[in-house]
Design an enzyme around this catalytic site. Structure first.
Site, PDB file in Angstrom:
ATOM      1  N   GLY A 227      34.490  40.915  84.265  1.00  0.00           N
ATOM      2  CA  GLY A 227      34.875  39.692  84.961  1.00  0.00           C
ATOM      3  C   GLY A 227      36.385  39.644  85.085  1.00  0.00           C
ATOM      4  O   GLY A 227      37.113  40.180  84.236  1.00  0.00           O
ATOM      5  N   CYS A 228      36.873  39.017  86.130  1.00  0.00           N
ATOM      6  CA  CYS A 228      38.327  38.987  86.334  1.00  0.00           C
ATOM      7  C   CYS A 228      39.014  38.112  85.285  1.00  0.00           C
ATOM      8  O   CYS A 228      40.079  38.466  84.769  1.00  0.00           O
ATOM      9  CB  CYS A 228      38.684  38.529  87.744  1.00  0.00           C
ATOM     10  SG  CYS A 228      37.923  36.973  88.247  1.00  0.00           S
ATOM     11  N   ASN A 229      38.405  36.988  84.928  1.00  0.00           N
ATOM     12  CA  ASN A 229      38.963  36.166  83.856  1.00  0.00           C
ATOM     13  C   ASN A 229      38.846  36.912  82.522  1.00  0.00           C
ATOM     14  O   ASN A 229      39.755  36.868  81.692  1.00  0.00           O
ATOM     15  CB  ASN A 229      38.205  34.837  83.744  1.00  0.00           C
ATOM     16  CG  ASN A 229      38.344  33.996  84.989  1.00  0.00           C
ATOM     17  OD1 ASN A 229      39.409  33.895  85.560  1.00  0.00           O
ATOM     18  ND2 ASN A 229      37.243  33.397  85.415  1.00  0.00           N
TER      19      ASN A 229
END
Lengths: 347, 347, 347, 347
Positions: free
Chosen positions: D153-155
């Site tokens: 995930g980017c976060n």
């Protein structure tokens, strides 16, 4: 704080769109209007604060269906419904309720023109005849006595504010008018479209309805031709820019800057909302944001006999909901500026 | 439209900054205030419309030098001058004129604290003692009787609105409070700095004054310690985001969400401007833009005994100029909400 | 990763401005250029990463003063200095170093025209004569052999890409050309000016240099008149919009859309960077952002014999630093597209 | 320009979303990858340039249905499909084709954890076991030999880059970690939702998935617990801000700033893409925009023993498509940095 004896009972039909929310925002501090009904068919039953949490502090009726409104209690209804829906709804509003329509349904007086620009027959041609065009500064007297006023298109309002006095005064050539608009995104409403997403519009700009396809041309043709007493066809192309509120209209005209400026300054010298800047100055879109004001500037071009006229207003306020309230004020016998003198929000 | 007998005469010192312009914007529709003087030392002689063309429609006095103001005609002066300048100026305002200061000069009661955070001795310590801290909702009674009120920092106001009731009610741990702010750019004023340029801030975000360097910590320390009756030191880090108006404050606290929500809802149940959302809902910064409202929400964390409290307000309005008018209303014996009930501007 | 034997040694004079930083960004992945010197007079001694932290990952020479550059080691210098400064500096660059100038100093061939638009005598008229105008697609052969190339104005490039082929093909009326530009803010550089602040430009738009005052008109006059073999004077007004990169140019011309589209499609059919859209389609500014591409579209107006031509490019890339590298590629005998085929950044 | 013998054949499944478009953008200048197939089920038959006109200059295959791809010709497939769809599709990709999945389907190794966070049984549990977690800097060796890599995930990537070395080095308290994210809107994809509209997000900011509801917590829990050898549960709340690309993550940790900075600087000292700033400096989100870089800074808090760690990356590049290409480079035996050294785009 409002005096309930002196207030007029207001309904907003189609309150869940941006122009509906803007009407509520402006009426929040209007001294003589009280909202008694808010309709929003797909959102009936919801509180307005669920749809627009920025209105949370207000004591508002819940959204309802139009058929559940008791119009005997409504002095004036703002109709902020989509085009075509408006016709059907307004037909059934009792004649004891005045109506300010914000849709395109009653802007064009000629049924043929309506059909040409909107692609279908009008379903309420008798109302169409009765409706008064809602550009307050030019239809003030008729609006005072009207039962149905048709709010103008927001682009159409901007273009007319800068061009009507020039056509009326005969100071520009009628066959070479070019109108280039820079338009903020709220004019498209709360529609879910890819090109309206933040990620797509940030750092973007593009023309749309280019070359004479925009429906507001129907209004320009009707109004400018009426003023000139002959057919007038302008070139008009809007461009979407990464901003939320505002229209900046640049008109390229053949005419002497001095005469052009004088025609504008003279036409608007007593108008509370239209401000003509000193010759050579041009307006900023943000300087009218959130307000009912329109700023106009005139600059001579280096080419002899040509000049540039730039006008700007907030599409949701002076271009739509503010204009609607200005008209409603007149229809209800109130001060024309009531509730509309709030200053623009800058920065 | 204003009744000149009932209006109070207002001066704005330092009117050429954003908070000065915001004061003018709000007073434009205030029923009982009339602007009689506007100062702007470096711009003395200019019309306000030259500095802020969005105020073009208003009939305002030209900018002047402070020494040219006749204070005998001024009921109340808003002082929107830079820090340190305020002290010197306010010392010379005759005591018959009430003063609401928007600078940081009178926020800290302790001369030592002032020196620590602002790096120099206070030049008007006797006034410092007299000044009332301007967080209206918590200093209302003292403000009513005050001659000099010190407007709070905009970040300080936001943090206090979400944390004061929790500290007062004893529902959170005092040693683990973390406050993370997302701050719009107008809080930095009209200063010409590279990182405030559009091209640099668009698509940017960054922390500043990180780790306890921000001067508004002086206010947090003073106020929270006073409420708790012991030293309270919070962690506070603001972040600049690409927006113009607004502060969104996220507080991470150790406490039960239910008790936290109750403490806030109870504290603000009769407040006209502070709105506590239902448990589990969080506010949007844009839902208070341009208004004097503050929205607060509480959400439980997945970790037992911790929760997140988020509050938001417009730094120029509730965080500064709106707060100042709210205080001035009280000082002048007016309705506290006078001129401040305009709805937020959305979209 | 770069082959040091095959790379050319590059200096950037005036590297601390946006066009300087953009040159560095593009050269970062250029297969045959290596930066050996970066000048920035007021920032001499600083690392580039201090001025532009986005270049932190690169191994770059520190900023120095121009006089400290050993030009015997420099194959080509990009000169990104302010107007007027460029003339003085380039005079002293040894003739063994090729120069691509990004300032306005060598764009106008006629000393009188230079004086008219820039308000002073040119201090290096002999170089002015030698300089080749850097609009690559139209001066390719001369650029290959040039020692000094004058990069075009970014607005001038955009306008010429859409208008040159139409003037050359004789498909439009030469006396009624109107060019309306929507310009992003980075074209103004990193200058500290109030109207470039985020808080002022967000939600704003306004015309500037209205009516024929913009200096890039000097380039239009020179180039269009040369193509037409007679004096051509267009109307040109740029508007600042709240975006960081990009120019969207709307030209209103008298001519048949079919012939206009054909002239453009034909002129650019083999060009790697200029893309003409199918008739009736118009480009988006964001679709070329960060790249060396230029998109052009043609739409017929509803008025017979008139059409709208819209072109867009990134002012910092194709309008300035990308163009400069394209020219440098030719001057150094490299593939014209080397280092320039990166795709636009969307969203 | 690419050498067809040395290039690897690439398919992108789900090319019509933002991560798909970003893969194409990056591959445009990748020296050893060639796109042979692009799928987009609902847009099958369309040219990529119709869906993403910024890719107009590229010679790309038309969008097709996945079942029409001949995988015998595909060395590696990027799977940019929605969550849940990925599982079903990847099951049917022949084992001769390597796969980098950008969805959430293979990030969690534990089927129970998957069910908890994504609400349904995993439909390809055997593949789930085989998949390597794609945080390149920490799984490099396994990625080299993997057939299926699960992009993070980017976060989750942003949070791990700042916290993993601290947990591994034992320099922070594990029970009081708070992670506050400021997230740009492209992380939400091209979804048509009201709160993603330009008019709603401009000047807005708000928390979402507050208090431990965000699915990327599944990744934090899995990875941090594995490093620590005990259960680690952090507090994590993302906030949407009005920006298009980027994540700025602020971590509040209990630990000495010196030790924290050392742990990070040491962990990343040889990493090409992770840049740790000098102690006391904090990164800007825009300084990594459009690139595969991640900048990290550490600042001590005024409270003894606490510090703030801020990291930033571009969610579409280092947080997603750039990371995917970095992993693919390793899987294909290429230089890890191939095609990824383009500089960030500023301004």
């Amino acid at each position: 704080m409002k005096d309930s004896i002196m207030t007029h009972k207001i309904a907003i039909l189609g309150a869940s769109g941006y122009t509906g929310a803007e009407l509520v925002r402006l009426i929040a501090t209007h001294p003589s209007m009280e909202i008694v009904a808010l309709s929003g068919d797909r959102k009936a039953g919801m509180e307005m604060a669920q749809v627009y949490p920025h209105l949370r502090h207000m004591d508002l009726p819940a959204l309802c269906k139009i058929e559940d409104i008791d119009f005997s209690d409504v002095d004036l209804a703002f109709c902020a419904l989509p085009h075509a829906t408006s016709q059907a709804v307004i037909k059934d509003v009792p004649s004891t309720t005045k109506v300010v329509d914000l849709s395109a349904d009653f802007r064009l007086r000629d049924p043929e023109a309506y059909k040409k620009w909107y692609g279908k027959e009008h379903s309420a041609p008798e109302l169409q005849k009765e409706a008064v065009y809602g550009l307050t500064e030019f239809y003030r007297d008729q609006i005072k006595d009207a039962r149905l006023v048709a709010g103008t298109g927001c682009n159409a309002a901007t273009g007319q504010f800068i061009l009507r006095p020039l056509i009326a005064a005969g100071v520009i050539d009628l066959d070479t008018i070019i109108l280039d608009l820079k338009v903020a995104v709220s004019g498209a409403g709360r529609a879910l479209k890819e090109h309206l997403l933040f990620g797509e519009l940030e750092d973007n700009a593009f023309g749309y309805a280019i070359g004479g396809q925009h429906r507001h041309l129907g209004e320009f043709d009707q109004e400018f031709s009426a003023i000139a007493g002959r057919d007038v066809r302008i070139q008009f192309t809007p461009h979407l820019i990464p901003a939320t509120r505002g229209i900046l209209a640049t008109a390229y005209v053949s005419g002497e800057a001095g005469a052009v400026h004088y025609a504008l300054a003279n036409a608007y010298k007593d108008e509370p909302f239209i401000k003509v800047l000193p010759t050579g100055e041009a307006p900023n879109m943000k300087h009218v944001r959130g307000s009912n004001f329109c700023h106009i500037g005139v600059v001579a071009d280096r080419i002899e006999g040509r000049c540039i006229v730039i006008g700007t207003l907030d599409n949701l306020t002076k271009g739509s909901s503010g204009q609607a309230i200005q008209n409603a004020n007149l229809m209800l016998g109130l001060e024309e500026t009531a509730g509309l003198m709030n200053a623009p929000m800058f920065p």
